[in-house]
Design a protein around this motif. Sequence first.
Motif, PDB file in Angstrom:
ATOM      1  N   GLU A 192       0.829  -1.213   0.000  1.00 51.12           N
ATOM      2  CA  GLU A 192       0.000   0.000   0.000  1.00 51.12           C
ATOM      3  C   GLU A 192       0.861   1.259   0.000  1.00 51.12           C
ATOM      4  OE1 GLU A 192      -4.116  -1.303   2.182  1.00 51.12           O
ATOM      5  OE2 GLU A 192      -2.351  -1.178   3.456  1.00 51.12           O
ATOM      6  N   ALA A 193       2.049   1.175   0.625  1.00 50.30           N
ATOM      7  CA  ALA A 193       2.923   2.347   0.710  1.00 50.30           C
ATOM      8  C   ALA A 193       3.743   2.568  -0.547  1.00 50.30           C
ATOM      9  CB  ALA A 193       3.859   2.203   1.920  1.00 50.30           C
ATOM     10  N   VAL A 194       4.010   1.495  -1.306  1.00 52.34           N
ATOM     11  CA  VAL A 194       5.001   1.579  -2.386  1.00 52.34           C
ATOM     12  C   VAL A 194       4.417   1.364  -3.786  1.00 52.34           C
ATOM     13  CG1 VAL A 194       7.065   0.436  -3.324  1.00 52.34           C
ATOM     14  CG2 VAL A 194       6.927   0.907  -0.874  1.00 52.34           C
ATOM     15  N   CYS A 195       3.472   0.434  -3.913  1.00 54.64           N
ATOM     16  CA  CYS A 195       3.098  -0.071  -5.242  1.00 54.64           C
ATOM     17  C   CYS A 195       2.002   0.741  -5.938  1.00 54.64           C
ATOM     18  CB  CYS A 195       2.668  -1.530  -5.132  1.00 54.64           C
ATOM     19  SG  CYS A 195       3.990  -2.593  -4.539  1.00 54.64           S
ATOM     20  N   ASP A 196       2.037   0.683  -7.279  1.00 53.89           N
ATOM     21  CA  ASP A 196       0.994   1.294  -8.108  1.00 53.89           C
ATOM     22  C   ASP A 196      -0.038   0.254  -8.518  1.00 53.89           C
ATOM     23  OD1 ASP A 196       2.747   3.648  -8.390  1.00 53.89           O
ATOM     24  OD2 ASP A 196       3.893   2.375  -9.754  1.00 53.89           O
ATOM     25  N   ARG A 197       0.380  -0.996  -8.553  1.00 54.52           N
ATOM     26  CA  ARG A 197      -0.447  -2.059  -9.120  1.00 54.52           C
ATOM     27  C   ARG A 197      -0.227  -3.337  -8.320  1.00 54.52           C
ATOM     28  NH1 ARG A 197       1.226  -4.117 -14.993  1.00 54.52           N
ATOM     29  NH2 ARG A 197       0.242  -6.169 -15.012  1.00 54.52           N
ATOM     30  N   VAL A 198      -1.240  -4.186  -8.295  1.00 51.40           N
ATOM     31  CA  VAL A 198      -1.180  -5.419  -7.511  1.00 51.40           C
ATOM     32  C   VAL A 198      -1.546  -6.608  -8.392  1.00 51.40           C
ATOM     33  CG1 VAL A 198      -2.213  -6.690  -5.595  1.00 51.40           C
ATOM     34  CG2 VAL A 198      -1.717  -4.269  -5.333  1.00 51.40           C
ATOM     35  N   ILE A 199      -0.697  -7.643  -8.341  1.00 50.99           N
ATOM     36  CA  ILE A 199      -1.016  -8.932  -8.946  1.00 50.99           C
ATOM     37  C   ILE A 199      -1.072  -9.951  -7.808  1.00 50.99           C
ATOM     38  CG2 ILE A 199      -0.207 -10.791 -10.455  1.00 50.99           C
ATOM     39  CD1 ILE A 199       1.129  -8.677 -12.205  1.00 50.99           C
ATOM     40  N   ILE A 200      -2.223 -10.639  -7.685  1.00 49.08           N
ATOM     41  CA  ILE A 200      -2.370 -11.670  -6.657  1.00 49.08           C
ATOM     42  C   ILE A 200      -2.451 -13.024  -7.350  1.00 49.08           C
ATOM     43  CG2 ILE A 200      -3.784 -12.566  -4.760  1.00 49.08           C
ATOM     44  CD1 ILE A 200      -4.717  -9.731  -4.204  1.00 49.08           C
ATOM     45  N   ILE A 201      -1.575 -13.930  -6.930  1.00 45.96           N
ATOM     46  CA  ILE A 201      -1.484 -15.251  -7.545  1.00 45.96           C
ATOM     47  C   ILE A 201      -1.756 -16.314  -6.490  1.00 45.96           C
ATOM     48  CG2 ILE A 201       1.024 -15.335  -7.179  1.00 45.96           C
ATOM     49  CD1 ILE A 201       1.264 -16.852  -9.832  1.00 45.96           C
ATOM     50  N   LYS A 202      -2.457 -17.362  -6.902  1.00 48.82           N
ATOM     51  CA  LYS A 202      -2.733 -18.493  -5.998  1.00 48.82           C
ATOM     52  C   LYS A 202      -2.725 -19.774  -6.815  1.00 48.82           C
ATOM     53  CE  LYS A 202      -6.162 -20.448  -2.824  1.00 48.82           C
ATOM     54  NZ  LYS A 202      -7.544 -20.354  -2.312  1.00 48.82           N
ATOM     55  N   LYS A 203      -2.029 -20.791  -6.304  1.00 53.13           N
ATOM     56  CA  LYS A 203      -1.925 -22.088  -6.973  1.00 53.13           C
ATOM     57  C   LYS A 203      -1.552 -21.935  -8.444  1.00 53.13           C
ATOM     58  CE  LYS A 203      -5.043 -24.533  -3.849  1.00 53.13           C
ATOM     59  NZ  LYS A 203      -6.314 -25.290  -3.692  1.00 53.13           N
ATOM     60  N   GLY A 204      -0.603 -21.007  -8.694  1.00 52.59           N
ATOM     61  CA  GLY A 204      -0.057 -20.857 -10.035  1.00 52.59           C
ATOM     62  C   GLY A 204      -0.922 -20.098 -11.014  1.00 52.59           C
ATOM     63  N   GLN A 205      -2.018 -19.472 -10.543  1.00 50.41           N
ATOM     64  CA  GLN A 205      -2.899 -18.724 -11.431  1.00 50.41           C
ATOM     65  C   GLN A 205      -3.120 -17.314 -10.894  1.00 50.41           C
ATOM     66  OE1 GLN A 205      -6.267 -21.612 -11.561  1.00 50.41           O
ATOM     67  NE2 GLN A 205      -5.900 -21.647 -13.770  1.00 50.41           N
ATOM     68  N   ILE A 206      -3.190 -16.347 -11.801  1.00 57.28           N
ATOM     69  CA  ILE A 206      -3.441 -14.962 -11.402  1.00 57.28           C
ATOM     70  C   ILE A 206      -4.922 -14.773 -11.114  1.00 57.28           C
ATOM     71  CG2 ILE A 206      -3.460 -12.564 -12.196  1.00 57.28           C
ATOM     72  CD1 ILE A 206      -0.832 -13.112 -13.624  1.00 57.28           C
ATOM     73  N   LEU A 207      -5.231 -14.328  -9.906  1.00 59.09           N
ATOM     74  CA  LEU A 207      -6.619 -14.072  -9.511  1.00 59.09           C
ATOM     75  C   LEU A 207      -6.991 -12.602  -9.654  1.00 59.09           C
ATOM     76  CD1 LEU A 207      -6.859 -16.248  -6.250  1.00 59.09           C
ATOM     77  CD2 LEU A 207      -7.289 -16.926  -8.610  1.00 59.09           C
ATOM     78  N   VAL A 208      -6.013 -11.716  -9.418  1.00 59.98           N
ATOM     79  CA  VAL A 208      -6.247 -10.270  -9.490  1.00 59.98           C
ATOM     80  C   VAL A 208      -5.060  -9.608 -10.163  1.00 59.98           C
ATOM     81  CG1 VAL A 208      -6.481  -8.134  -8.136  1.00 59.98           C
ATOM     82  CG2 VAL A 208      -7.708 -10.177  -7.422  1.00 59.98           C
ATOM     83  N   ASP A 209      -5.339  -8.683 -11.071  1.00 59.93           N
ATOM     84  CA  ASP A 209      -4.304  -7.837 -11.679  1.00 59.93           C
ATOM     85  C   ASP A 209      -4.923  -6.469 -11.900  1.00 59.93           C
ATOM     86  OD1 ASP A 209      -2.347  -6.551 -13.074  1.00 59.93           O
ATOM     87  OD2 ASP A 209      -2.144  -8.040 -14.668  1.00 59.93           O
TER      88      ASP A 209
END
Length: 297
Positions: A192-209
Amino acid sequence: MSIRVASVSKNYKTQKALNAVSFTAEKGQIIGFLGPNGAGKSTMMKILTGYIKPNEGNVFVDDIDVLKYAILAQKKIGYLPEHNPLYTEMYVREYLQFQAAIFKVDKSQIEVCIKKVGLSLEAGKKIHQLSKGYQQRVGLAAAILHNPEVLILDEPTTGLDPNQLVEIRELIKDLGKEKTVLFSTHIMQEVEAVCDRVIIIKKGQILVDKELAELNKNNLQTITVTFNKAVNEGLLTTLPNIATIENKTKNSWNLSFKTTEDMREQVFDFAVQNQLKILELSMQTKSLEALFREITN
């Protein structure tokens, strides 16, 4: 495009570490690469650096095919792995001179990097004499020594005290103005302090980008309020931006609003208009940590 990952899959025997992962990243972006343990984050980072090869897919760094021209691509990449591999018997300057020789970097850059990561007072010491936080700084100095286009940082703030955290945050944000930074961490406040964008991965698959601003915009704001007497639920539906209404006890309610506007004033006005008194009121917004738990559970 600084990073382009297309349909990358990686298997370890019967385990699928990555399953058709695709994403791109441009210069000037700092991307939080998040996921629970075993999600495939470190595997993806190692593939990006050319350290391991995928079973399927393509990877490009600064338009260089990493699978075909790994050495050429590595010249464009600065990498700080999760377990910072340092030659601890070397002096800080000695180690950075060794790294500079590998990348054929002018030795004048060593002092620039030492100053940039805040190692000036420690540069004459052997690496094993440094705290874990300062050893992380040595690894970060080595990663930026050759002025790479892309920075891949796997848990870069591990072992830093609160003051060092602020300094390294600012350094990463500064580096992100000119470079593409892929930043893996388990500390949501860092993202939250540093990033512009978030990629969340679970079990080898991207859930959020998504852009962090977009995630924050879509977060629900929850207000818990206790009135001095019972309130009809239908009356509460007249509140602007109301998303959900939950009756906790006879006079207590959880009210969720889909807006970035602070809705406490509206709840106060509602109470006055309906001749109610507020006995208790508190507000919460869904943090990135809460969103992460919700998505990955």
